[in-house]
Write an enzyme that holds these catalytic residues in place. Structure first.
Site, PDB file in Angstrom:
ATOM      1  N   ARG A   1       0.823  -1.219   0.000  1.00 39.56           N
ATOM      2  CA  ARG A   1       0.000   0.000   0.000  1.00 39.56           C
ATOM      3  C   ARG A   1       0.858   1.271   0.000  1.00 39.56           C
ATOM      4  O   ARG A   1       0.433   2.290  -0.539  1.00 39.56           O
ATOM      5  CB  ARG A   1      -0.951   0.010   1.192  1.00 39.56           C
ATOM      6  CG  ARG A   1      -2.159  -0.883   0.973  1.00 39.56           C
ATOM      7  CD  ARG A   1      -3.070  -0.869   2.176  1.00 39.56           C
ATOM      8  NE  ARG A   1      -4.380  -1.395   1.857  1.00 39.56           N
ATOM      9  CZ  ARG A   1      -5.331  -1.565   2.759  1.00 39.56           C
ATOM     10  NH1 ARG A   1      -5.118  -1.268   4.022  1.00 39.56           N
ATOM     11  NH2 ARG A   1      -6.511  -2.041   2.394  1.00 39.56           N
TER      12      ARG A   1
ATOM     13  N   LYS B   1     -18.063 -16.460   4.596  1.00 36.99           N
ATOM     14  CA  LYS B   1     -19.505 -16.370   4.884  1.00 36.99           C
ATOM     15  C   LYS B   1     -20.354 -15.803   3.754  1.00 36.99           C
ATOM     16  O   LYS B   1     -19.986 -14.828   3.119  1.00 36.99           O
ATOM     17  CB  LYS B   1     -19.708 -15.483   6.111  1.00 36.99           C
ATOM     18  CG  LYS B   1     -19.029 -16.021   7.345  1.00 36.99           C
ATOM     19  CD  LYS B   1     -19.724 -15.528   8.598  1.00 36.99           C
ATOM     20  CE  LYS B   1     -19.098 -16.109   9.836  1.00 36.99           C
ATOM     21  NZ  LYS B   1     -18.106 -15.204  10.450  1.00 36.99           N
TER      22      LYS B   1
ATOM     23  N   GLY C   1      -7.979  -7.659  -0.100  1.00 35.64           N
ATOM     24  CA  GLY C   1      -8.139  -8.495   1.090  1.00 35.64           C
ATOM     25  C   GLY C   1      -7.399  -9.818   0.986  1.00 35.64           C
ATOM     26  O   GLY C   1      -6.246  -9.876   0.568  1.00 35.64           O
TER      27      GLY C   1
ATOM     28  N   GLY D   1     -12.364  -4.100   1.917  1.00 35.90           N
ATOM     29  CA  GLY D   1     -13.757  -3.664   2.068  1.00 35.90           C
ATOM     30  C   GLY D   1     -14.180  -2.684   0.985  1.00 35.90           C
ATOM     31  O   GLY D   1     -15.312  -2.735   0.491  1.00 35.90           O
TER      32      GLY D   1
HETATM   33  N1  LIG Z   1     -14.103 -24.173   3.473  1.00 32.95           N
HETATM   34  C1  LIG Z   1     -13.774 -23.297   4.425  1.00 32.95           C
HETATM   35  N2  LIG Z   1     -14.038 -23.543   5.705  1.00 32.95           N
HETATM   36  C2  LIG Z   1     -13.690 -22.661   6.667  1.00 32.95           C
HETATM   37  N3  LIG Z   1     -13.078 -21.469   6.431  1.00 32.95           N
HETATM   38  C3  LIG Z   1     -12.814 -21.191   5.160  1.00 32.95           C
HETATM   39  C4  LIG Z   1     -13.135 -22.080   4.101  1.00 32.95           C
HETATM   40  N4  LIG Z   1     -12.737 -21.505   2.948  1.00 32.95           N
HETATM   41  C5  LIG Z   1     -12.176 -20.336   3.266  1.00 32.95           C
HETATM   42  N5  LIG Z   1     -12.200 -20.124   4.590  1.00 32.95           N
HETATM   43  C6  LIG Z   1     -11.644 -18.996   5.344  1.00 32.95           C
HETATM   44  O1  LIG Z   1     -12.251 -17.806   4.924  1.00 32.95           O
HETATM   45  C7  LIG Z   1     -11.389 -16.745   5.299  1.00 32.95           C
HETATM   46  C8  LIG Z   1     -11.563 -15.590   4.340  1.00 32.95           C
HETATM   47  O2  LIG Z   1     -12.898 -15.192   4.378  1.00 32.95           O
HETATM   48  P1  LIG Z   1     -13.332 -13.703   4.116  1.00 32.95           P
HETATM   49  O3  LIG Z   1     -14.797 -13.746   3.916  1.00 32.95           O
HETATM   50  O4  LIG Z   1     -12.751 -12.831   5.168  1.00 32.95           O
HETATM   51  O5  LIG Z   1     -12.585 -13.487   2.715  1.00 32.95           O
HETATM   52  P2  LIG Z   1     -12.247 -12.184   1.962  1.00 32.95           P
HETATM   53  O6  LIG Z   1     -13.500 -11.508   1.583  1.00 32.95           O
HETATM   54  O7  LIG Z   1     -11.253 -12.487   0.912  1.00 32.95           O
HETATM   55  O8  LIG Z   1     -11.496 -11.315   3.015  1.00 32.95           O
HETATM   56  P3  LIG Z   1     -11.304  -9.771   3.071  1.00 32.95           P
HETATM   57  O9  LIG Z   1     -12.462  -9.264   3.892  1.00 32.95           O
HETATM   58  O10 LIG Z   1      -9.974  -9.650   3.739  1.00 32.95           O
HETATM   59  O11 LIG Z   1     -11.336  -9.283   1.658  1.00 32.95           O
HETATM   60  C9  LIG Z   1     -10.002 -17.272   5.264  1.00 32.95           C
HETATM   61  O12 LIG Z   1      -9.395 -17.026   6.509  1.00 32.95           O
HETATM   62  C10 LIG Z   1     -10.188 -18.775   5.018  1.00 32.95           C
HETATM   63  O13 LIG Z   1      -9.394 -19.556   5.857  1.00 32.95           O
HETATM   64  O1  LIG Z   2      -7.606  -2.207   5.443  1.00 34.93           O
HETATM   65  C1  LIG Z   2      -8.633  -1.685   5.003  1.00 34.93           C
HETATM   66  O2  LIG Z   2      -9.549  -2.347   4.441  1.00 34.93           O
HETATM   67  C2  LIG Z   2      -8.765  -0.202   5.043  1.00 34.93           C
HETATM   68  O3  LIG Z   2      -7.567   0.407   5.416  1.00 34.93           O
HETATM   69  C3  LIG Z   2      -9.911   0.230   5.939  1.00 34.93           C
HETATM   70  O4  LIG Z   2      -9.687  -0.136   7.255  1.00 34.93           O
HETATM   71  P1  LIG Z   2     -10.924  -0.244   8.257  1.00 34.93           P
HETATM   72  O5  LIG Z   2     -11.717  -1.463   7.854  1.00 34.93           O
HETATM   73  O6  LIG Z   2     -10.341  -0.338   9.649  1.00 34.93           O
HETATM   74  O7  LIG Z   2     -11.764   1.011   8.071  1.00 34.93           O
END
Ligand SMILES: Nc1ncnc2c1ncn2[C@@H]1O[C@H](COP(=O)(O)OP(=O)(O)OP(=O)(O)O)[C@@H](O)[C@H]1O
Ligand SMILES: O=C(O)[C@H](O)COP(=O)(O)O
Length: 393
Positions: A36, A197, A350, A373
């Site tokens: 970043r 989720k 993410g 996010g």
């Molecule tokens: N089949 C599964 N069972 C349990 N946990 C799982 C499974 N598949 C993925 N995960 C978990 O889901 C998590 C990621 O979920 P999340 O919804 O936070 O993803 P993301 O949207 O990529 O994250 P971010 O919010 O950082 O963008 C990971 O830590 C992973 O270990």
């Molecule tokens: O890491 C992020 O997604 C951004 O820096 C925003 O952080 P925050 O979810 O704590 O607002």
């Protein structure tokens, strides 16, 4: 983007309050991933090359309006200074006499980083007084913090109402890439949605179903869909209250002619651990006491094939528990398929960005978003307050 950009400002000899997203991972007081910080360099370099005095602001973590020593920006300032190859000034205060004094000492082309803006409670409340204190430091406002653009805070939204306000290069690029993908996609257009989720991805799935040709589901959220299809899923992640919604999504996909793709097999484990016993089963054969923690080889092949045949692919969320080696294979293969496809590839920040980095494919992607996010909310079709607050062209 119909917002003012750096090219619309004449910043020579002017003070610019520039919001960046230096919310970076840290360990033992050191920055462990400077992606970043690097992503903000084009804007910072442009401003200093033009002879502006640059006042940088960022949050780090969620200190909730209090000073938290581990969340000071000193390590970030050091890394930024290394990357720029020149000294920068860092204050221990967010605003006030220490900051004013430091600004008064700066010459054209100098850079100052104020302290973590979330040490002030007014930041996340979008307090007009704090926004005014930021505005009083400068002549112009530039927002390059795409990662924080979904937050309506004093340094991302409030201050933009009090100064001429434009987007930085990173902000401009993120909005251009994600905006083009959603508004005018090359086809076939494929979205891959994973993660833990369903509840976190409801709006993004709903919005993408109006736009894509293929919607591939992986990760923990997939098992609620498998359950909705009438299969038993053992101890796999299930959101009981989202089964009906999962059915609605599959119906909507059918009505819209979207190819809705679910895993056909899985890697199941008898424990959520690296040393668990594992086996590969077809998706309708998940044993009652086992948990599906990754997509299986047939699913990986199917997903890779669709990725290879696409012109545009957006990916958000891992295919399995990629943090554990035993369940990283599905996420790795999808990352590899993205690295090898001719399609334009967009990684929605993410965990997916962390995964392509971990497996060494980040350089092979066309765009890895710096927003987690923020990119998710953008893909949901929401207006981002940090963008909305900037001046129209
Ligand atoms: N089949 C599964 N069972 C349990 N946990 C799982 C499974 N598949 C993925 N995960 C978990 O889901 C998590 C990621 O979920 P999340 O919804 O936070 O993803 P993301 O949207 O990529 O994250 P971010 O919010 O950082 O963008 C990971 O830590 C992973 O270990
Ligand atoms: O890491 C992020 O997604 C951004 O820096 C925003 O952080 P925050 O979810 O704590 O607002």
């Amino acid at each position: 983007m119909n917002k003012k950009t750096l090219q619309d400002l004449n910043v020579k000899g002017k003070k610019v309050f520039c919001r960046v997203d230096f919310n970076v991972p840290m360990k033992n007081g050191k920055v462990t991933d400077d992606t970043r910080i690097k992503a903000a360099l084009p804007t910072i370099n442009y401003l200093t090359d033009q002879g502006a005095i640059v006042i940088l602001a960022s949050h780090l973590g969620r200190p909730k309006g209090q000073v938290v020593e581990e969340l000071r920006l000193d390590a970030v300032a050091s890394r930024l200074s290394e990357l720029l190859g020149k000294d920068i000034v860092k204050t221990d205060a967010v605003y006030g006499s220490e900051v004013n004094e430091a600004i008064s000492q700066l010459s054209d082309g100098d850079i100052l980083l104020i302290e973590n803006v979330r040490f002030e409670a007014g930041e996340t409340n979008n307090d007009p007084e704090l926004a005014q204190a930021f505005a009083d430091m400068a002549d112009y406002y530039v927002n390059d913090a795409f990662g924080a653009a979904h937050r309506a805070h004093a340094s991302t939204a409030g201050v933009a109402e009090k100064l001429p306000a434009a987007a930085g290069y990173l902000m401009e690029k993120e909005i251009a890439v994600l905006g083009k993908a959603l508004a005018d996609p090359e086809r076939p257009f494929t979205a891959i949605i994973g993660g833990a989720k369903v509840k976190d991805k409801i709006n993004v799935i709903d919005n993408l179903l109006d736009k894509v040709d293929n919607l591939i589901i992986g990760g923990g959220l997939g098992y609620t869909f498998i359950k909705a299809q009438g299969h038993e899923i053992g101890k796999s992640l299930l959101e009981e209250d989202k089964i009906e919604l999962a059915k609605e999504f599959m119906k909507k996909a059918e009505e819209k002619g979207v190819n809705f793709v679910l895993p056909v097999d899985a890697v199941v484990a008898d424990d959520f651990s690296e040393t668990a016993n594992t086996k590969i089963v077809d998706i309708d054969q998940i044993p009652a006491d086992w948990e599906a923690l990754d997509i299986g080889p047939k699913s990986r092949e199917k997903y890779s094939q669709i990725i290879a045949e696409s012109k545009l692919v957006i990916w958000n969320g891992p295919m399995g528990v990629f943090e554990l080696n035993a369940f990283a294979g599905g996420t790795r293969e999808v990352a590899e398929a993205l690295a090898n496809t001719e399609a334009y590839t967009v990684i929605g920040g993410g965990d997916s960005a962390a995964a392509v980095e971990k497996f060494g494919f980040a350089e092979d992607m066309d765009h890895v978003s710096t927003g987690g996010g923020a990119s998710l909310e953008f893909m949901e079709g929401k207006t981002l307050p940090g963008v909305d607050a900037l001046n129209d062209k």
